[in-house]
Design an enzyme around this catalytic site. Sequence first.
Site, PDB file in Angstrom:
ATOM      1  N   ALA A  55     -22.104 -79.319 -58.232  1.00 37.00           N
ATOM      2  CA  ALA A  55     -21.783 -79.865 -56.908  1.00 37.00           C
ATOM      3  C   ALA A  55     -21.316 -81.311 -57.017  1.00 37.00           C
ATOM      4  O   ALA A  55     -20.324 -81.701 -56.388  1.00 37.00           O
ATOM      5  CB  ALA A  55     -23.007 -79.765 -55.997  1.00 37.00           C
ATOM      6  N   GLU A  56     -22.007 -82.122 -57.813  1.00 43.66           N
ATOM      7  CA  GLU A  56     -21.627 -83.534 -57.950  1.00 43.66           C
ATOM      8  C   GLU A  56     -20.254 -83.655 -58.605  1.00 43.66           C
ATOM      9  O   GLU A  56     -19.447 -84.501 -58.221  1.00 43.66           O
ATOM     10  CB  GLU A  56     -22.672 -84.299 -58.761  1.00 43.66           C
ATOM     11  CG  GLU A  56     -22.309 -85.737 -58.970  1.00 43.66           C
ATOM     12  CD  GLU A  56     -23.242 -86.728 -58.291  1.00 43.66           C
ATOM     13  OE1 GLU A  56     -22.886 -87.915 -58.256  1.00 43.66           O
ATOM     14  OE2 GLU A  56     -24.301 -86.324 -57.794  1.00 43.66           O
ATOM     15  N   THR A  57     -19.985 -82.789 -59.570  1.00 38.78           N
ATOM     16  CA  THR A  57     -18.674 -82.802 -60.221  1.00 38.78           C
ATOM     17  C   THR A  57     -17.579 -82.509 -59.199  1.00 38.78           C
ATOM     18  O   THR A  57     -16.600 -83.251 -59.082  1.00 38.78           O
ATOM     19  CB  THR A  57     -18.623 -81.762 -61.353  1.00 38.78           C
ATOM     20  OG1 THR A  57     -19.560 -82.145 -62.362  1.00 38.78           O
ATOM     21  CG2 THR A  57     -17.234 -81.644 -61.953  1.00 38.78           C
TER      22      THR A  57
END
Length: 134
Positions: A55-57
């Site tokens: 998700a952060e990527t």
Amino acid sequence: MLRGVDPAVADQQLNDKLGIEIVELSPERVVATMPVTGNLQPYGLLHGGANAALAETLGSVAAALNAGPGRAAMGLELSCTHHRAVREGVVTGVATPLHVGRGTVTVDIAITDGRGRRTCTARLTCVVRDQPPR
């Protein structure tokens, strides 16, 4: 290589260790896949931290694509809700910007399993700043 990645650390990216592959890339939508194998927790399920890293990527890439020239986006706040366990296959994440401002970008990320069932919903807010000189 994505724009803005420091060549000195290009071979040390978490994305590579987790097997994350970006398959679609635009300011409106970023899509990536990640294998479940190799990203498990002790009970044999996809690790929640692997979901968070995916998700952060996705959210960071979407924010960077919307930040504009000479600007950098860095994660400020990430929230993940894990809806369904995954034991095998590949998960797919789709990131779509919810808010694009001068100082922040907020992105919605939906992660689904191989059958298209939502396994995780995440929201990432990135701060956008001028890129530091190299």
